[in-house]
Design a protein around this motif. Structure first.
Motif, PDB file in Angstrom:
ATOM      1  N   GLU A 161      19.431  19.000  -5.893  1.00 52.54           N
ATOM      2  CA  GLU A 161      19.780  19.452  -7.236  1.00 52.54           C
ATOM      3  C   GLU A 161      18.542  20.008  -7.929  1.00 52.54           C
ATOM      4  OE1 GLU A 161      21.874  16.682  -9.680  1.00 52.54           O
ATOM      5  OE2 GLU A 161      23.031  15.855  -7.997  1.00 52.54           O
ATOM      6  N   ALA A 162      18.789  20.871  -8.930  1.00 51.36           N
ATOM      7  CA  ALA A 162      17.706  21.400  -9.774  1.00 51.36           C
ATOM      8  C   ALA A 162      17.730  20.671 -11.117  1.00 51.36           C
ATOM      9  CB  ALA A 162      17.882  22.894  -9.976  1.00 51.36           C
ATOM     10  N   PHE A 163      16.545  20.494 -11.696  1.00 53.36           N
ATOM     11  CA  PHE A 163      16.414  19.744 -12.936  1.00 53.36           C
ATOM     12  C   PHE A 163      15.683  20.577 -13.983  1.00 53.36           C
ATOM     13  CE2 PHE A 163      16.699  16.794  -9.449  1.00 53.36           C
ATOM     14  CZ  PHE A 163      17.543  15.785  -9.908  1.00 53.36           C
ATOM     15  N   GLY A 164      16.121  20.447 -15.225  1.00 50.84           N
ATOM     16  CA  GLY A 164      15.446  21.160 -16.307  1.00 50.84           C
ATOM     17  C   GLY A 164      14.137  20.527 -16.716  1.00 50.84           C
ATOM     18  N   LYS A 165      13.950  19.247 -16.403  1.00 50.55           N
ATOM     19  CA  LYS A 165      12.700  18.555 -16.675  1.00 50.55           C
ATOM     20  C   LYS A 165      12.468  17.545 -15.572  1.00 50.55           C
ATOM     21  CE  LYS A 165      14.811  15.039 -19.670  1.00 50.55           C
ATOM     22  NZ  LYS A 165      14.753  14.386 -21.016  1.00 50.55           N
ATOM     23  N   SER A 194       0.800  -1.211   0.000  1.00 52.55           N
ATOM     24  CA  SER A 194       0.000   0.000   0.000  1.00 52.55           C
ATOM     25  C   SER A 194       0.838   1.269   0.000  1.00 52.55           C
ATOM     26  CB  SER A 194      -0.933   0.015   1.218  1.00 52.55           C
ATOM     27  OG  SER A 194      -0.175   0.097   2.416  1.00 52.55           O
ATOM     28  N   ALA A 195       2.194   1.129   0.051  1.00 53.19           N
ATOM     29  CA  ALA A 195       3.050   2.313   0.050  1.00 53.19           C
ATOM     30  C   ALA A 195       2.890   3.080  -1.257  1.00 53.19           C
ATOM     31  CB  ALA A 195       4.497   1.906   0.261  1.00 53.19           C
ATOM     32  N   GLN A 196       2.969   4.414  -1.177  1.00 48.81           N
ATOM     33  CA  GLN A 196       2.782   5.293  -2.332  1.00 48.81           C
ATOM     34  C   GLN A 196       4.068   6.076  -2.563  1.00 48.81           C
ATOM     35  OE1 GLN A 196       0.097   6.729  -4.516  1.00 48.81           O
ATOM     36  NE2 GLN A 196       2.064   7.384  -5.296  1.00 48.81           N
ATOM     37  N   SER A 197       4.593   6.035  -3.777  1.00 49.89           N
ATOM     38  CA  SER A 197       5.833   6.734  -4.091  1.00 49.89           C
ATOM     39  C   SER A 197       5.547   8.163  -4.528  1.00 49.89           C
ATOM     40  CB  SER A 197       6.589   5.996  -5.202  1.00 49.89           C
ATOM     41  OG  SER A 197       6.988   4.711  -4.766  1.00 49.89           O
ATOM     42  N   ILE A 198       6.266   9.113  -3.938  1.00 42.47           N
ATOM     43  CA  ILE A 198       6.179  10.519  -4.313  1.00 42.47           C
ATOM     44  C   ILE A 198       7.592  11.034  -4.530  1.00 42.47           C
ATOM     45  CG2 ILE A 198       5.481  12.838  -3.620  1.00 42.47           C
ATOM     46  CD1 ILE A 198       3.254  11.682  -2.016  1.00 42.47           C
ATOM     47  N   CYS A 199       7.795  11.721  -5.637  1.00 42.57           N
ATOM     48  CA  CYS A 199       9.101  12.283  -5.975  1.00 42.57           C
ATOM     49  C   CYS A 199       9.023  13.804  -5.900  1.00 42.57           C
ATOM     50  CB  CYS A 199       9.526  11.840  -7.373  1.00 42.57           C
ATOM     51  SG  CYS A 199      11.114  12.532  -7.907  1.00 42.57           S
ATOM     52  N   PHE A 200       9.800  14.412  -5.002  1.00 37.74           N
ATOM     53  CA  PHE A 200       9.874  15.862  -4.870  1.00 37.74           C
ATOM     54  C   PHE A 200      11.077  16.361  -5.678  1.00 37.74           C
ATOM     55  CE2 PHE A 200       7.964  14.163  -1.021  1.00 37.74           C
ATOM     56  CZ  PHE A 200       6.829  14.956  -0.862  1.00 37.74           C
ATOM     57  N   TRP A 201      10.862  17.416  -6.476  1.00 38.03           N
ATOM     58  CA  TRP A 201      11.962  17.955  -7.277  1.00 38.03           C
ATOM     59  C   TRP A 201      11.736  19.434  -7.538  1.00 38.03           C
ATOM     60  CZ3 TRP A 201      11.571  19.667 -12.524  1.00 38.03           C
ATOM     61  CH2 TRP A 201      10.299  19.502 -13.094  1.00 38.03           C
ATOM     62  N   THR A 202      12.746  20.110  -8.041  1.00 39.31           N
ATOM     63  CA  THR A 202      12.636  21.542  -8.322  1.00 39.31           C
ATOM     64  C   THR A 202      13.502  21.905  -9.515  1.00 39.31           C
ATOM     65  OG1 THR A 202      12.802  23.757  -7.344  1.00 39.31           O
ATOM     66  CG2 THR A 202      14.538  22.188  -6.789  1.00 39.31           C
ATOM     67  N   GLU A 226      13.278  11.061 -13.110  1.00 39.15           N
ATOM     68  CA  GLU A 226      12.680   9.759 -12.824  1.00 39.15           C
ATOM     69  C   GLU A 226      12.637   9.530 -11.308  1.00 39.15           C
ATOM     70  OE1 GLU A 226      11.390   7.672 -15.021  1.00 39.15           O
ATOM     71  OE2 GLU A 226      11.904   8.972 -16.707  1.00 39.15           O
ATOM     72  N   LEU A 227      11.762   8.638 -10.892  1.00 38.59           N
ATOM     73  CA  LEU A 227      11.709   8.256  -9.486  1.00 38.59           C
ATOM     74  C   LEU A 227      13.071   7.719  -9.051  1.00 38.59           C
ATOM     75  CD1 LEU A 227       9.651   7.903  -7.094  1.00 38.59           C
ATOM     76  CD2 LEU A 227       9.455   5.515  -7.831  1.00 38.59           C
ATOM     77  N   ASP A 228      13.497   8.110  -7.839  1.00 34.27           N
ATOM     78  CA  ASP A 228      14.763   7.680  -7.246  1.00 34.27           C
ATOM     79  C   ASP A 228      15.989   8.282  -7.920  1.00 34.27           C
ATOM     80  OD1 ASP A 228      13.524   6.076  -5.280  1.00 34.27           O
ATOM     81  OD2 ASP A 228      13.327   4.411  -6.705  1.00 34.27           O
ATOM     82  N   THR A 229      15.815   9.331  -8.721  1.00 39.29           N
ATOM     83  CA  THR A 229      16.969  10.019  -9.307  1.00 39.29           C
ATOM     84  C   THR A 229      17.747  10.751  -8.214  1.00 39.29           C
ATOM     85  OG1 THR A 229      15.853  10.339 -11.431  1.00 39.29           O
ATOM     86  CG2 THR A 229      17.706  11.806 -10.935  1.00 39.29           C
ATOM     87  N   PRO A 230      19.058  10.582  -8.119  1.00 38.40           N
ATOM     88  CA  PRO A 230      19.837  11.331  -7.125  1.00 38.40           C
ATOM     89  C   PRO A 230      19.658  12.836  -7.314  1.00 38.40           C
ATOM     90  CG  PRO A 230      21.153   9.558  -8.078  1.00 38.40           C
ATOM     91  CD  PRO A 230      19.887   9.643  -8.891  1.00 38.40           C
ATOM     92  N   GLY A 231      19.529  13.547  -6.198  1.00 40.48           N
ATOM     93  CA  GLY A 231      19.306  14.994  -6.251  1.00 40.48           C
ATOM     94  C   GLY A 231      17.859  15.362  -6.043  1.00 40.48           C
ATOM     95  N   ALA A 232      16.935  14.507  -6.502  1.00 43.41           N
ATOM     96  CA  ALA A 232      15.525  14.634  -6.141  1.00 43.41           C
ATOM     97  C   ALA A 232      15.321  13.820  -4.855  1.00 43.41           C
ATOM     98  CB  ALA A 232      14.623  14.124  -7.252  1.00 43.41           C
ATOM     99  N   LEU A 233      14.143  13.930  -4.263  1.00 39.23           N
ATOM    100  CA  LEU A 233      13.847  13.156  -3.060  1.00 39.23           C
ATOM    101  C   LEU A 233      12.625  12.292  -3.322  1.00 39.23           C
ATOM    102  CD1 LEU A 233      14.515  12.512  -0.102  1.00 39.23           C
ATOM    103  CD2 LEU A 233      12.922  14.322   0.561  1.00 39.23           C
ATOM    104  N   SER A 234      12.816  10.986  -3.310  1.00 37.88           N
ATOM    105  CA  SER A 234      11.722  10.044  -3.532  1.00 37.88           C
ATOM    106  C   SER A 234      11.399   9.346  -2.215  1.00 37.88           C
ATOM    107  CB  SER A 234      12.107   9.016  -4.599  1.00 37.88           C
ATOM    108  OG  SER A 234      12.360   9.654  -5.843  1.00 37.88           O
ATOM    109  N   LEU A 235      10.115   9.345  -1.869  1.00 42.78           N
ATOM    110  CA  LEU A 235       9.662   8.769  -0.608  1.00 42.78           C
ATOM    111  C   LEU A 235       8.502   7.824  -0.855  1.00 42.78           C
ATOM    112  CD1 LEU A 235       9.528  12.029   1.553  1.00 42.78           C
ATOM    113  CD2 LEU A 235      11.366  10.336   1.519  1.00 42.78           C
ATOM    114  N   ASP A 236       8.351   6.844   0.029  1.00 41.64           N
ATOM    115  CA  ASP A 236       7.184   5.959   0.032  1.00 41.64           C
ATOM    116  C   ASP A 236       6.317   6.331   1.223  1.00 41.64           C
ATOM    117  OD1 ASP A 236       7.928   4.563  -2.221  1.00 41.64           O
ATOM    118  OD2 ASP A 236       9.076   3.078  -1.096  1.00 41.64           O
ATOM    119  N   LEU A 237       5.060   6.707   0.967  1.00 40.60           N
ATOM    120  CA  LEU A 237       4.126   7.100   2.013  1.00 40.60           C
ATOM    121  C   LEU A 237       2.912   6.184   1.991  1.00 40.60           C
ATOM    122  CD1 LEU A 237       4.123  10.986   1.525  1.00 40.60           C
ATOM    123  CD2 LEU A 237       5.530   9.638   3.085  1.00 40.60           C
TER     124      LEU A 237
END
Length: 315
Positions: A51-55, A21-29, A58-69
């Motif tokens: 890190e900042a991204f131009g687009k 039932s865990a839900q993946s959310i990826c936070f990025w900027t 993907e989930l679990d990309t280093p620099g973004a924050l991916s969490l399971d809620l």
């Protein structure tokens, strides 16, 4: 051995549903001058966007924050390196079998009273120094109707004045003949609440009483789409209202409570014009103002200014 296998199966039966039932959310900027951005879920620090991204990454990309809620609503707080708090959302809503990508937009970080965010600033000090001003610092979505009441009083006075004026005009023209009225009409409508980020697509009903001057009863129901991923993507929506009319011009008040998964709520005044392009067919245009938010206690969380378009077919 059999007992061991039995206990293993029972343990798995309890644990696996929670994992599934865990839900993946990826936070990025994309705001390079604001990172690292600290992320808190339910007031618990869970990591940084570094890190900042131009687009969208993907989930679990280093620099973004991916969490399971776990599925459901969770309080959400993001803080940039200058100590400004993200005001584009105050919660995320996780769903099973979906991945959410939440982009933290640079212009949505605001200065706050840090005493209101003690869970952030007790164990961390932000960078001291000037931060970029790329947008005006006062935004409608930052104003609280219960705390910043000037606009709320103005809205209330405008609504009362418009209702009184339209009431006088409608009463004087109640029996003035107009072949368009009365009627009961069904139709389709679309409207956008810019602060709630709520795009409503509905089937609507309007019952118009009187002649050239009259009153109307309004109802709609359909699907609300939330383009930003921190709220549910879609949800059932509806509203009820009543108004006073003169010809095709109408001023009405509409209300939507937060019910079940339909978590948004609003109370809005609407000025609309029905353009009858054929005896039984009209184009409807409207704009308005009001308050709204999310949840049973959220009606006075934000100011909003909805606008929209619709079709009416008289029966």
């Amino acid at each position: 051995m059999k007992k061991f296998l039995l206990w293993s199966i029972l343990a798995a039966s309890f644990l696996l549903p929670d994992l599934a039932s865990a839900q993946s959310i990826c936070f990025w900027t994309d705001a390079a001058d604001l990172v690292p951005v600290r992320i808190y879920i339910d007031q618990e620090y869970l990591g940084d966007v570094t890190e900042a991204f131009g687009k969208q990454p993907e989930l679990d990309t280093p620099g973004a924050l991916s969490l399971d809620l776990t599925p459901g609503r969770h309080d959400f707080t993001a803080v940039d390196k200058y100590g400004r708090v993200y005001k584009g959302a105050d919660h995320v809503r996780a769903r099973e079998n979906e991945i959410y990508y939440l982009k933290l937009k640079g212009w949505n970080f605001r200065e706050v009273n840090r005493a209101d965010y003690a869970f952030v600033f007790l164990d961390w000090l932000p960078v001291f120094g000037p931060y970029p001003y790329r947008y005006p610092r006062i935004h409608v979505e930052d104003l609280s109707p219960l705390e910043d009441q000037g606009l709320l009083i103005g809205m209330a006075a405008t609504a009362v004045g418009a209702t009184a004026a339209m009431g006088v005009v409608a009463a004087k023209n109640w029996n003035v003949s107009d072949g368009r009225f009365p009627y009961v009409a069904l139709g389709l409508g679309t409207e956008y609440f810019s602060t709630l980020r709520d795009w409503r697509n509905v089937a609507q009903m309007k019952a118009r009483f009187g002649a050239k001057g009259g009153i109307s009863l309004l109802a709609d129901a359909g699907l609300a789409v939330f383009p930003d991923s921190w709220h549910e993507n879609t949800a059932f929506t509806f509203s009820l209202g009543a108004g006073i009319d003169y010809g095709g011009l109408g001023f009405s008040i509409r209300y939507k409570p937060a019910v079940g998964r339909s978590s948004d709520t609003f109370l809005a005044a609407r000025l609309a014009y029905d353009w009858w392009v054929a005896p039984k067919f009209a184009l409807e245009f409207h704009g308005g103002f009001g308050v709204g938010g999310y949840g049973n206690q959220g009606l006075f969380d934000y100011y909003d200014f909805p606008f929209g378009f619709g079709l009416l077919f008289a029966l």
